[in-house]
Design an enzyme around this catalytic site. Structure first.
Site, PDB file in Angstrom:
ATOM      1  N   CYS A   8       0.853  -1.188   0.000  1.00 53.31           N
ATOM      2  CA  CYS A   8       0.000   0.000   0.000  1.00 53.31           C
ATOM      3  C   CYS A   8       0.888   1.236   0.000  1.00 53.31           C
ATOM      4  O   CYS A   8       2.111   1.130  -0.098  1.00 53.31           O
ATOM      5  CB  CYS A   8      -0.978  -0.004   1.172  1.00 53.31           C
ATOM      6  SG  CYS A   8      -0.259   0.296   2.801  1.00 53.31           S
ATOM      7  N   ARG A  14      -3.209  -0.491   5.556  1.00 49.35           N
ATOM      8  CA  ARG A  14      -3.802  -1.580   4.784  1.00 49.35           C
ATOM      9  C   ARG A  14      -2.879  -2.767   4.558  1.00 49.35           C
ATOM     10  O   ARG A  14      -3.270  -3.913   4.799  1.00 49.35           O
ATOM     11  CB  ARG A  14      -4.304  -1.061   3.432  1.00 49.35           C
ATOM     12  CG  ARG A  14      -5.413  -0.035   3.572  1.00 49.35           C
ATOM     13  CD  ARG A  14      -5.781   0.589   2.252  1.00 49.35           C
ATOM     14  NE  ARG A  14      -4.660   1.401   1.772  1.00 49.35           N
ATOM     15  CZ  ARG A  14      -4.591   1.939   0.565  1.00 49.35           C
ATOM     16  NH1 ARG A  14      -5.556   1.729  -0.319  1.00 49.35           N
ATOM     17  NH2 ARG A  14      -3.557   2.675   0.215  1.00 49.35           N
ATOM     18  N   ASP A 126      -8.368   3.778   1.435  1.00 53.48           N
ATOM     19  CA  ASP A 126      -7.367   4.059   2.446  1.00 53.48           C
ATOM     20  C   ASP A 126      -8.026   4.639   3.702  1.00 53.48           C
ATOM     21  O   ASP A 126      -8.545   5.759   3.673  1.00 53.48           O
ATOM     22  CB  ASP A 126      -6.342   5.041   1.892  1.00 53.48           C
ATOM     23  CG  ASP A 126      -5.099   5.133   2.749  1.00 53.48           C
ATOM     24  OD1 ASP A 126      -5.159   4.767   3.935  1.00 53.48           O
ATOM     25  OD2 ASP A 126      -4.062   5.566   2.214  1.00 53.48           O
TER      26      ASP A 126
END
Length: 162
Positions: A8, A14, A126
């Site tokens: 990420c 994440r 996100d």
């Protein structure tokens, strides 16, 4: 052993969640030894000096609620040389995929995938921006489960059978 790198933007929300969720899933299935799982960032935002930042507290709490410890994880940067070290690079969103392909000068071996392609498609939004860590956890869990099942059954877009 199958080597998976979750990716990420900053490697504090994440991708570490995916790393630890997938690892926990494989362990609970009695197959932890079949996988090497890690995570990395496409950008240097969370890399400070020789040591990256830890997992962001709301992401860490999502894992802790499920008995998963990620306290040793620090953000690390994805490198071009990683392409030879891993079998799969699993990005959280389209921007991650684009940055990986630029860094790797393409994807000649078909190693780059998007996590949600294993759970209906789309991006894992996100939570740094959305602040919805519950939704991120649900999406990441669904994607990891789909990926684990595909690797186990040899389904979905040519992913090899374990």
């Amino acid at each position: 052993m199958i080597r998976i790198l979750f990716v990420c933007h900053g490697n504090i929300c994440r991708s570490p969640m995916a790393e630890f969720i997938f690892r926990d899933m494989a362990e609970k299935a009695g197959r932890g030894g079949e996988f090497y799982v890690a995570s990395a960032a496409t950008d240097t935002d969370e890399i400070r000096g020789a040591r990256g930042n830890p997992v962001y507290p709301p992401a860490r709490r999502q894992l802790e609620k499920r008995g998963i410890d990620c306290s040793s994880k620090r953000a690390v940067l994805l490198r071009g040389s990683d392409y030879e070290k891993y079998d799969y690079f699993i990005g959280m969103d389209g921007e991650n995929i684009s940055k990986m392909r630029r860094l790797f000068r393409g994807d000649p071996c078909g190693k780059v995938r998007r996590l949600m392609d294993f759970a209906g498609g789309g991006d894992v939004f996100d939570p740094w921006y959305t602040r919805d860590f519950d939704a991120a956890y649900r999406d990441i869990s669904a994607g990891c489960e789909g990926l684990f099942n595909c690797l186990s059954k040899g389904e979905n877009d040519g992913i090899q059978k374990i």
